[in-house]
Write a protein that holds these residues in place. Structure first.
Motif, mmCIF file in Angstrom:
data_model
loop_
_atom_site.group_PDB
_atom_site.id
_atom_site.type_symbol
_atom_site.label_atom_id
_atom_site.label_comp_id
_atom_site.label_asym_id
_atom_site.label_seq_id
_atom_site.Cartn_x
_atom_site.Cartn_y
_atom_site.Cartn_z
ATOM 1 N N ASP A 187 47.628 47.773 43.317
ATOM 2 C CA ASP A 187 48.697 47.411 44.250
ATOM 3 C C ASP A 187 48.481 45.976 44.737
ATOM 4 O OD1 ASP A 187 50.490 47.042 46.348
ATOM 5 O OD2 ASP A 187 50.171 49.046 47.168
ATOM 6 N N PRO A 188 49.354 45.037 44.325
ATOM 7 C CA PRO A 188 49.170 43.637 44.713
ATOM 8 C C PRO A 188 49.458 43.361 46.193
ATOM 9 C CG PRO A 188 51.221 43.896 43.516
ATOM 10 C CD PRO A 188 50.520 45.229 43.462
ATOM 11 N N GLU A 189 50.063 44.328 46.886
ATOM 12 C CA GLU A 189 50.280 44.165 48.329
ATOM 13 C C GLU A 189 48.980 44.393 49.101
ATOM 14 O OE1 GLU A 189 53.667 44.312 50.008
ATOM 15 O OE2 GLU A 189 54.472 43.657 48.080
ATOM 16 N N VAL A 190 48.024 45.075 48.435
ATOM 17 C CA VAL A 190 46.760 45.431 49.080
ATOM 18 C C VAL A 190 45.583 44.638 48.513
ATOM 19 C CG1 VAL A 190 45.153 47.347 49.547
ATOM 20 C CG2 VAL A 190 47.624 47.765 49.539
ATOM 21 N N LEU A 191 45.576 44.392 47.200
ATOM 22 C CA LEU A 191 44.416 43.785 46.546
ATOM 23 C C LEU A 191 44.788 42.595 45.674
ATOM 24 C CD1 LEU A 191 42.665 47.016 45.182
ATOM 25 C CD2 LEU A 191 42.106 45.767 47.283
ATOM 26 N N GLU A 192 43.793 41.743 45.453
ATOM 27 C CA GLU A 192 43.875 40.745 44.391
ATOM 28 C C GLU A 192 42.594 40.861 43.576
ATOM 29 O OE1 GLU A 192 44.166 36.786 45.976
ATOM 30 O OE2 GLU A 192 42.104 36.801 46.691
ATOM 31 N N LEU A 238 31.703 50.724 31.037
ATOM 32 C CA LEU A 238 32.244 49.762 30.075
ATOM 33 C C LEU A 238 32.475 48.407 30.728
ATOM 34 C CD1 LEU A 238 34.921 51.914 28.210
ATOM 35 C CD2 LEU A 238 32.655 51.252 27.389
ATOM 36 N N ALA A 239 32.974 48.437 31.967
ATOM 37 C CA ALA A 239 33.308 47.193 32.665
ATOM 38 C C ALA A 239 33.319 47.454 34.159
ATOM 39 C CB ALA A 239 34.682 46.689 32.221
ATOM 40 N N TYR A 240 33.377 46.365 34.920
ATOM 41 C CA TYR A 240 33.609 46.488 36.349
ATOM 42 C C TYR A 240 34.552 45.379 36.788
ATOM 43 C CZ TYR A 240 29.850 43.017 36.806
ATOM 44 O OH TYR A 240 29.068 41.900 36.686
ATOM 45 N N VAL A 241 35.357 45.715 37.764
ATOM 46 C CA VAL A 241 36.388 44.809 38.246
ATOM 47 C C VAL A 241 36.161 44.601 39.735
ATOM 48 C CG1 VAL A 241 38.873 44.375 38.309
ATOM 49 C CG2 VAL A 241 37.940 45.927 36.582
ATOM 50 N N THR A 242 36.215 43.352 40.175
ATOM 51 C CA THR A 242 36.055 43.089 41.607
ATOM 52 C C THR A 242 37.405 42.682 42.196
ATOM 53 O OG1 THR A 242 35.323 40.814 41.180
ATOM 54 C CG2 THR A 242 33.616 42.488 41.459
ATOM 55 N N PHE A 243 37.625 43.158 43.396
ATOM 56 C CA PHE A 243 38.869 42.914 44.125
ATOM 57 C C PHE A 243 38.552 42.436 45.533
ATOM 58 C CE2 PHE A 243 39.929 46.225 41.049
ATOM 59 C CZ PHE A 243 41.121 45.764 40.512
ATOM 60 N N ARG A 244 39.517 41.721 46.127
ATOM 61 C CA ARG A 244 39.471 41.334 47.530
ATOM 62 C C ARG A 244 40.777 41.816 48.158
ATOM 63 N NH1 ARG A 244 38.140 36.094 47.256
ATOM 64 N NH2 ARG A 244 40.269 35.550 46.751
ATOM 65 N N SER A 245 40.676 42.375 49.337
ATOM 66 C CA SER A 245 41.893 42.874 49.988
ATOM 67 C C SER A 245 42.704 41.719 50.558
ATOM 68 C CB SER A 245 41.553 43.891 51.082
ATOM 69 O OG SER A 245 40.790 43.282 52.095
ATOM 70 N N VAL A 246 44.023 41.816 50.341
ATOM 71 C CA VAL A 246 44.965 40.825 50.868
ATOM 72 C C VAL A 246 45.947 41.484 51.826
ATOM 73 C CG1 VAL A 246 44.782 39.258 48.890
ATOM 74 C CG2 VAL A 246 46.485 41.102 48.850
#
Length: 164
Positions: free
Chosen positions: A74-79, A131-139
């Motif tokens: 959800d781009p309203e919550v995370l980038e 397999l992978a990891y993804v990092t996010f920051r809340s917006v």
């Protein structure tokens, strides 16, 4: 006479091993299904600027040689700030990891496919892992779930590996 005894012994060994194999197939556990999933399945942002790491995991895979996936959020919550290769496929030897910064669209909430492949004629990797990891920051404040897209798993024969 000795030949008859030897043939009898061979026949006994064959029948015993055949019945053990048949017994294990009939009575034993069902084969495990390969699954691919995010951990966690969703995150909740309580304030702007929080950092989250989401693992892309696989379980019960046999002979994995290459994989690809994308992920939506959800781009309203995370980038999304990064998408990195995990340790699982590296167990099989040297790998190449395909990524491009242009493949990340924080406006739409999608990271387009990324992937990894073992290098050279080596056996595939079996088991479970990251397999992978993804990092996010809340917006924003709220909840974002994650969905894997464009998933492809290949074995050493470059055939599809079935998964859920």
């Amino acid at each position: 006479m000795k030949l008859k005894g030897l043939l009898g012994l061979v026949l006994c060994v064959f029948l015993t091993s055949s019945s053990v194999i048949l017994f294990n197939k009939v009575i034993g556990e069902e084969p495990q299904t390969t699954t691919m999933f995010t951990d966690p399945l969703w995150v909740q942002s309580a304030h702007i600027g929080q950092n989250f790491t989401v693992n892309i995991n696989i379980s019960n895979v046999v002979d994995l040689y290459a994989w690809q996936t994308g992920i939506t959020f959800d781009p309203e919550v995370l980038e999304c700030t990064a998408f990195c290769q995990g340790e699982f496929l590296k167990r099989g030897g040297a790998t190449i990891f395909a990524e491009h910064s242009q493949d990340m669209n924080n406006t739409l909430g999608i990271v387009y496919l990324r992937g990894s492949c073992l290098l050279g004629p080596v056996p595939g990797v079996s088991g479970s892992g990251q397999l992978a990891y993804v990092t996010f920051r809340s917006v924003g404040i709220g909840v974002s779930d994650f969905h894997l897209t464009d998933v492809l798993l290949l074995n050493t024969e470059l055939e599809d590996v079935k998964f859920e």
